[in-house]
Design a protein around this motif. Structure first.
Motif, short mmCIF file in Angstrom:
data_model
loop_
_atom_site.label_atom_id
_atom_site.label_comp_id
_atom_site.label_asym_id
_atom_site.label_seq_id
_atom_site.Cartn_x
_atom_site.Cartn_y
_atom_site.Cartn_z
N GLU A 306 40.28 35.43 37.45
CA GLU A 306 39.68 35.19 38.76
C GLU A 306 38.75 36.35 39.12
OE1 GLU A 306 42.84 33.44 41.58
OE2 GLU A 306 43.94 33.99 39.76
N GLU A 308 35.66 38.36 41.60
CA GLU A 308 35.19 38.57 42.98
C GLU A 308 34.09 37.54 43.27
OE1 GLU A 308 36.49 40.51 45.09
OE2 GLU A 308 37.62 42.00 43.89
N GLU A 310 31.26 37.89 44.86
CA GLU A 310 29.87 38.39 44.76
C GLU A 310 29.74 39.33 43.56
OE1 GLU A 310 27.59 37.40 47.00
OE2 GLU A 310 29.08 36.31 48.21
N THR A 326 34.24 30.88 40.45
CA THR A 326 34.76 32.24 40.29
C THR A 326 36.07 32.28 39.50
OG1 THR A 326 35.92 32.05 42.42
CG2 THR A 326 33.74 33.08 42.45
N ARG A 353 30.56 41.17 36.43
CA ARG A 353 31.24 40.71 37.65
C ARG A 353 32.67 41.26 37.67
NH1 ARG A 353 30.95 36.02 41.18
NH2 ARG A 353 28.82 35.89 40.46
N LYS A 354 33.09 41.79 38.83
CA LYS A 354 34.42 42.40 38.93
C LYS A 354 35.53 41.35 38.86
CE LYS A 354 35.64 46.54 40.94
NZ LYS A 354 35.96 47.37 42.10
N LYS A 356 39.25 40.08 39.71
CA LYS A 356 40.24 40.27 40.77
C LYS A 356 41.67 40.15 40.24
CE LYS A 356 40.08 37.25 44.16
NZ LYS A 356 39.56 36.36 45.20
#
Ligand SMILES: [Zn+2]
Length: 379
Positions: A306, A308, A310, A326, A353-354, A356
């Protein structure tokens, strides 16, 4: 009775006896004839009420469902015809059309026993006992030696039938994982063990474990592929006596995979998977997830990732699919464990992309006694 789904009373309480519901005189001879059956049973009582309804079998049309019961148990037969009709119709389209010309539910001291064309059952066990018309009445397997191919398959299809009856999609998630709570019990016999010697674990060995096994299989090849392969197995082995090896080879062939490892652990052992996420490291957009395999049974490495909401665009590696904007699911084959290593470094390149959250076995398909350690960061 063949014209509607209503129950029709054929012999009521006041119509019983010679000269009313049967021929006059004090002697009556019945002849029973049946094709393609592997067993027989019958019931008799001087006070039976007889009612009937119908089931509509694909490719065959309406057949009668007969119900005979003592008046004091009429309440247990109120929904019996409806439950059996659903079972006959649903299993006919799931596997193969019900092969016999009629179906009878008979009342008695036993309210859960199966025979070809007839079951000792009221509405309580009607779905399950009707399911036995396929295993072992059409595919003649040995229930004592290989109970999982009889009661086990039946329990699996009962889950599908219940969902269909409730007009919901069936859900196999969580079942395979739940086996982790049982694995390790000294009371459990392997499935390839004579049911007469299964002791205190008889019920789980015979009835309970097969749906968990097929849940994990669906987690590897997809639930629909499992159902389709089972359907073809039913057609190929009708009126024969398939052995476990016939089933295993058939499924491997139909599913296009060598699943010997899978059948070995589920059928011949009582081992489980016990996966967990040990560590996660990210550098330059590449993330390495260290998965620990503490069990003896291997599994594919399936991770839900999963992201972030943005940030930089998410790349999709070839072994991944996006579930939504996402969320990705990424899979490595079971063979990553075949070198005997207990840890596997799953390297993912989704770009910068970070991330989560990461979850191992997100659908709960692989036996695990402690799923809490499948999540990163730990909750
Ligand atoms: Zn049964």
């Amino acid at each position: 009775m063949l014209n509607s789904d209503e129950d029709v009373i054929i012999v009521s309480e006041s119509e019983r006896g010679p000269g009313k519901s049967t021929a006059p005189g004090d002697k009556l001879t019945w002849h029973f004839v049946a094709d393609k059956v592997n067993d027989f049973a019958w019931a008799t009582a001087e006070n039976f009420i007889w009612k009937a309804t119908r089931a509509t079998i694909p490719g065959k049309g309406a057949i009668p469902i007969h119900m005979v019961y003592a008046p004091e148990r009429a309440g247990s037969f109120e929904r019996a015809g409806k439950v059996s009709r659903h079972a006959l119709e649903f299993y006919s389209s799931l596997w193969a059309p019900y092969p016999f010309p009629q179906f009878t539910m008979q009342d008695g001291p036993s309210a859960g026993m199966e025979y070809p064309i007839v079951i000792n059952s009221n509405q309580g066990a009607a779905d399950h006992e009707t399911g036995h018309q396929w295993w072992p009445m059409t595919l003649g397997t040995n229930e004592t030696r290989y109970s999982w191919m009889d009661e086990g398959f039946n329990q699996y299809m009962n889950i599908l039938s219940r969902a269909d009856n409730d007009k919901k999609p069936y859900n196999q998630d969580g079942l395979g994982q739940s086996y982790g709570r049982t694995s390790g019990s000294e009371d459990e016999a392997p499935m390839m063990w004579n049911a007469d010697y299964a002791g205190g674990g008889y019920s789980f060995q015979t009835y309970g474990k097969t749906p968990l096994m097929l849940s994990m299989l669906g987690g590897i090849v997809g639930d629909e592929a499992v159902v389709n392969a089972m359907k073809k197995y039913t057609v190929a082995w009708s009126y024969k006596h398939p052995s476990p090896w016939d089933y295993i080879f058939f499924m491997n062939n139909e599913l296009g995979q060598d699943l010997e490892w899978f059948w070995y652990y589920w059928l011949w052992t009582t081992e489980s998977v016990e996966g967990s996420i040990q560590d996660v490291k990210s550098t330059n957009g590449k993330t390495t997830v260290t998965v620990l395999q503490a069990g003896e049974m291997p599994s594919p490495v399936v991770l839900k990732v999963e992201f972030e909401a943005e940030g930089p665009a998410i790349k999709t590696p070839s072994n991944a699919k996006m579930i939504d904007a996402t969320t990705a699911e990424v899979t490595w084959p079971v063979s990553v464990w075949f070198n005997g290593s207990r840890t596997y470094n799953a390297v993912m390149d989704f770009g910068k992309r970070k991330i989560k959250k990461i979850t191992f076995d997100p659908h709960g398909r692989f036996p695990d006694s402690n799923p809490a350690d499948n999540v990163w960061p730990r909750e």
